[in-house]
Design a protein around this motif. Structure first.
Motif, PDB file in Angstrom:
ATOM      1  N   ARG A 410      39.747  55.651  40.303  1.00 16.17           N
ATOM      2  CA  ARG A 410      39.516  54.201  40.375  1.00 16.17           C
ATOM      3  C   ARG A 410      38.589  53.719  39.274  1.00 16.17           C
ATOM      4  O   ARG A 410      38.646  52.557  38.865  1.00 16.17           O
ATOM      5  N   ALA A 411      37.723  54.593  38.772  1.00 13.74           N
ATOM      6  CA  ALA A 411      36.835  54.201  37.678  1.00 13.74           C
ATOM      7  C   ALA A 411      37.636  53.808  36.445  1.00 13.74           C
ATOM      8  O   ALA A 411      37.283  52.870  35.723  1.00 13.74           O
ATOM      9  N   ARG A 412      38.736  54.528  36.214  1.00 12.58           N
ATOM     10  CA  ARG A 412      39.606  54.184  35.080  1.00 12.58           C
ATOM     11  C   ARG A 412      40.451  52.963  35.399  1.00 12.58           C
ATOM     12  O   ARG A 412      40.635  52.069  34.555  1.00 12.58           O
ATOM     13  N   GLU A 413      40.954  52.897  36.619  1.00 13.37           N
ATOM     14  CA  GLU A 413      41.849  51.806  36.995  1.00 13.37           C
ATOM     15  C   GLU A 413      41.140  50.460  37.003  1.00 13.37           C
ATOM     16  O   GLU A 413      41.685  49.452  36.538  1.00 13.37           O
ATOM     17  N   LEU A 414      39.931  50.432  37.532  1.00 16.62           N
ATOM     18  CA  LEU A 414      39.201  49.165  37.647  1.00 16.62           C
ATOM     19  C   LEU A 414      38.176  48.968  36.541  1.00 16.62           C
ATOM     20  O   LEU A 414      37.943  47.840  36.099  1.00 16.62           O
ATOM     21  N   VAL A 417      37.293  52.959  32.061  1.00 14.90           N
ATOM     22  CA  VAL A 417      36.609  54.046  31.363  1.00 14.90           C
ATOM     23  C   VAL A 417      36.842  55.343  32.127  1.00 14.90           C
ATOM     24  O   VAL A 417      36.818  55.365  33.365  1.00 14.90           O
ATOM     25  N   ASP A 418      37.104  56.408  31.373  1.00 17.26           N
ATOM     26  CA  ASP A 418      37.293  57.733  31.986  1.00 17.26           C
ATOM     27  C   ASP A 418      35.929  58.386  32.195  1.00 17.26           C
ATOM     28  O   ASP A 418      35.191  58.621  31.226  1.00 17.26           O
ATOM     29  N   ILE A 419      35.609  58.687  33.443  1.00 17.81           N
ATOM     30  CA  ILE A 419      34.347  59.350  33.766  1.00 17.81           C
ATOM     31  C   ILE A 419      34.697  60.602  34.564  1.00 17.81           C
ATOM     32  O   ILE A 419      35.345  60.507  35.614  1.00 17.81           O
ATOM     33  N   PRO A 420      34.308  61.773  34.092  1.00 15.37           N
ATOM     34  CA  PRO A 420      34.636  62.997  34.831  1.00 15.37           C
ATOM     35  C   PRO A 420      34.135  62.944  36.260  1.00 15.37           C
ATOM     36  O   PRO A 420      33.072  62.357  36.547  1.00 15.37           O
ATOM     37  N   VAL A 471      32.681  51.180  27.809  1.00 13.55           N
ATOM     38  CA  VAL A 471      34.018  50.677  28.149  1.00 13.55           C
ATOM     39  C   VAL A 471      34.685  50.195  26.861  1.00 13.55           C
ATOM     40  O   VAL A 471      34.145  49.338  26.152  1.00 13.55           O
ATOM     41  N   GLU A 472      35.833  50.754  26.524  1.00 16.94           N
ATOM     42  CA  GLU A 472      36.507  50.420  25.274  1.00 16.94           C
ATOM     43  C   GLU A 472      37.052  48.992  25.318  1.00 16.94           C
ATOM     44  O   GLU A 472      37.520  48.518  26.347  1.00 16.94           O
TER      45      GLU A 472
END
Length: 791
Positions: A410-414, A417-420, A471-472
């Motif tokens: 969900r961190a990427r979806e919302l 940003v990709d967070i391990p 965040v890109e």
């Protein structure tokens, strides 16, 4: 929320500089509004020793001192402080130093004929307090010549953080330290709670009879206290963040509130009669609060009371009648949980704010009652001595048991940003969340995070600590073609009328949609009242745009504006829903006084009508077809107002001079003209799919003819104009009233209306016969309207 760097480091093990701390706080969503270091403005001041003190030869209340500021030179200073004496150590400011409390720059000066080369300073002159009875006298071991700020421990930056309403956990230094630790700026120190065993039963009954407003009320007594001044370190820390030291026990409650976000209250046990109860207030009850003001209470409010008096407006402010003083020997510490909504409504109703209210209405940690009471007990005994009773726990705090299902993706979806996943888990655990991993994570929300309710909130926590700067930036997809217009018909209409109003000399105003109930009452009252308003002055949704515009006109008049032309486009909030409208107000002078015209002229109903017609014409309304009818709302003067209608039932606007009662309600001098255009009532044009045709001026010159008609004295001129305009719609281009006359030559009960009719020929010029035929049709149409040609 203010705190010092040293205060923060009592909760956070970190070597970060104040700049790094400020940058990190802002990055994780706790905006730093300012940083102030008292040592910077006190840098020029040093510790000095008074060598001699002699009377001033020309003034009884002055002394001539010689001081040693560490330079080995005896410096002469003229001083007016009665406590200055030889051998004392104080704070010296040399010529060139800026004295913040006096707002002066020191210089060598002659005072009553004696040269003075500096100043011995008081507490108030250095903005360290309010005391100005004498100069500062330091301890005998203070090092002469040393910088005063560094020696006094004032080199401690104060950080001011803007805490948003949803972050109630950051209303204490401990919560801010937790966020910084989660961001990797140190290690959070555990709260050192030292339980104090009770030595005797609590001598007073404690209970709650209002489980909704005060579900939990904990307390314990301490007997044998000595409530003097708090120690210097505590006073200095409270002063640094804008708090006024009062006494050891009161300062203790403020210190714990600022450290942990846990408000407390201390009662003088000897001033209580019977049991101490959390209950609803009763009609007619009043309480003299600690701010010196008396407040009338009602049953919607939660209070703390004994058998005789109310002693506390629950969660907001204590009462003067049970406050602790230097004579207090036995106390009761209150540590309670109050409902946030009840606190907010009570504070708004009473117009009462406090640090406690700010925290309770956001929601304090319901699981921190025992720890808060233990911390208060230990600190009270350390500062004032005494022994504690057993704890009384009345009621049960509403401990939340909230769990959120969460997928790390969900961190990427919302958040974009990709967070391990391990990094996400580390962030959440540092923030106090419990994490149970699986295909879907089970997140246990800590008791102090009332704002976290779903997976989107978890994403916000993870991303803000990870860093929004990571965040890109991704451009939105766009079709490779020319963009099509997206403005709606309503938006285009608003643009047209906005431009027209500005072109007609109006200034656009933007006022609140919320107004006071008293301001809404003259306009028929509000159909929508807010349950939790920002203030009592912003409680009602406006039924009209005019209250806000009139309030703006009043403010402008009070500041000397001579001519006021304001308009606003916004929404009216009626029982059936929102309605778009344009409101305009004309106040003051329409035309200033002038050598040609004499005195100034104010606005009238016809000015408002003309502006409304111009705006309606720009909106595409066929203004020639409009009827001017009576029956405007009661806010207008009944004889100087009207409605502009397309047919008797479709009112597009109201206009006129405002009723005198409205002017009194808004404290305005009259006359004031106004109009309100109902944008949703304007009929929309049908889309033809074609551009409008180019303008072609008439090939032949227009002809004008004047007519004077006699009509009944109370007949509206608009009826005659409409009748004449309809006599020959092809030939008659315009009809204009240019004179109204009563008097000699006009029968009693009648008036003369002179009109100008513009005739526009088409393919050929009018002949005399054509003009006579048109004139006959005009006379016939006027006769049907009850008018006859004046002889």
């Amino acid at each position: 929320m203010k705190f010092t760097l040293s205060w923060l480091k009592e909760h956070l093990d970190t070597g970060a500089s104040v700049g790094e701390i400020a940058e990190t706080l802002t990055r994780i969503g706790l905006e730093v509004e300012g940083i102030e270091n008292p040592a910077e403005k006190l840098a020029p001041f040093t510790i000095a020793k008074v060598l001699t003190a002699a009377p001033h030869p020309q003034a009884d209340k002055l002394q001539v001192l010689t001081v040693d500021a560490g330079t080995g030179e005896a410096i002469q200073v003229v001083c007016g402080a009665s406590n200055a004496h030889a051998g004392m150590l104080g704070v010296f400011g040399a010529p060139g130093a800026y004295v913040p409390g006096a707002d002066i720059i020191l210089k060598v000066a002659s005072i009553r004929g004696v040269e003075s080369r500096g100043m011995m300073c008081s507490v108030r002159e250095l903005e360290l307090g309010d005391d100005h009875t004498g100069v500062i006298e330091l301890a005998a071991d203070a090092p002469v010549g040393a910088a005063y700020a560094a020696w006094a421990g004032l080199d401690d930056p104060v950080i001011d953080v803007a805490v948003t309403p949803n972050r109630q956990d950051c209303m204490g230094v401990q919560g801010i330290a937790r966020d910084l630790a989660a961001a990797g700026l140190g290690t959070l120190k555990a709260v050192d709670v030292k339980e104090v065993p009770g030595a005797f039963p609590c001598p007073i009954e404690i209970r709650t009879e209002d489980p909704e407003g005060c579900p939990a009320f904990y307390g314990r007594a301490i007997r044998g206290v000595r409530n003097g001044a708090s120690p210097a370190w505590l006073q200095q820390r409270l002063k640094a963040v804008g708090q006024r030291p009062i006494s050891a026990l009161v300062d203790m409650t403020n210190y714990i509130m600022l450290s942990y976000g846990r408000p407390l209250h201390v009662y003088d046990l000897a001033k209580l009669e019977g049991a101490l109860v959390a209950r609803r207030a009763r009609d007619g009850e009043e309480m003299l609060a600690l701010n010196g003001r008396s407040y009338a209470l009602d049953p919607s409010m939660t209070v703390i009371a004994d058998d005789v008096h109310v002693h506390d407006i629950g969660g907001i402010m204590g009462g003067e009648g049970s406050s602790v003083t230097e004579a207090t020997t036995d106390i009761l510490i209150e540590c309670a949980y109050f409902d946030p909504e009840r606190i907010a409504l009570t504070g708004q109703k009473l117009g009462l704010t406090s640090d406690a209210r700010t925290r309770f209405e956001r929601g304090v940690d319901p699981a921190f009652l025992d720890a808060g009471l233990a911390l208060a007990t230990r600190m009270a005994i350390d500062l004032a001595g005494g022994e504690a009773s057993e704890i009384v726990r009345a009621g049960t705090p509403p401990l939340p048991d909230r769990n959120v299902d969460y997928r790390p993706a969900r961190a990427r979806e919302l958040g974009g940003v990709d967070i391990p996943a391990p990094r996400q888990r580390d962030i959440l655990e540092r923030l106090g969340f419990g994490v149970e991993e699986g295909e879907t994570w089970r997140i246990a929300v800590p008791s102090w995070r009332r704002d976290v309710d779903g997976s989107a909130d978890i994403v916000e926590e993870v991303v803000r600590i990870h860093g929004y700067d990571k965040v890109e930036a991704v451009p939105l997809p766009r079709a490779p073609s020319v963009a099509r217009p997206t403005a709606t018909v309503e938006q285009k209409l608003e643009r047209k009328v906005r431009r027209t109003a500005a072109a007609r000399g109006f200034n656009e105003a933007v006022t609140w949609s919320f107004i006071a109930e008293a301001e809404a009452a003259p306009f028929g009252g509000s159909a929508w009242i807010l349950e939790n308003p920002i203030s009592e002055e912003m409680k009602a949704m406006r039924p009209s745009l005019l209250p806000g515009l009139l309030a703006a006109a009043r403010r402008n008049r009070a500041r000397g504006a001579g001519s006021i032309r304001l308009f606003e486009i916004g929404r009216r909030y009626l029982a059936e829903g929102e309605r778009p409208a344009l409101g305009l107000v004309l106040a003051g002078d329409r035309k200033p006084r002038d050598w040609r015209g004499g005195k100034a002229r104010g606005f009238d109903a016809f000015d408002a009508k003309a502006k409304a017609l111009a705006i309606l014409a720009a909106a595409g309304v066929p203004v020639d077809n409009l009827q001017t009818l009576g029956g405007a709302s009661g806010v207008y003067h009944p004889g100087r107002s009207g409605r502009l209608c397309l047919g008797p039932k479709n009112a597009l606007a109201e206009f006129g001079e405002l009723h005198p009662s409205i002017l009194r309600a808004f404290d305005l001098d009259g006359p004031v003209a106004a109009a309100e255009i109902f944008l949703d009532a304007i009929p929309q044009k049908r889309a033809s799919g074609h551009m409008r045709e180019a303008y072609q001026p008439p090939a032949l010159q227009a002809v004008t003819r004047d007519f004077a008609f006699l009509v009944a004295g109370d007949a509206p001129a608009d009826a005659l104009l409409r009748a004449v305009r309809g006599a020959d719609r092809q030939a008659i281009a315009a009809v204009r009233l240019f004179d109204v006359f009563t008097g000699e030559g006009v029968p009693a009960g009648q008036k003369s209306l002179a009109i100008e009719v513009t005739l526009q020929p088409g393919e050929k010029s009018f002949t005399d016969e054509d003009l006579k035929a048109i004139s006959d049709r005009i006379l016939a149409a006027a006769a049907k309207a009850g008018a006859r040609l004046r002889d």
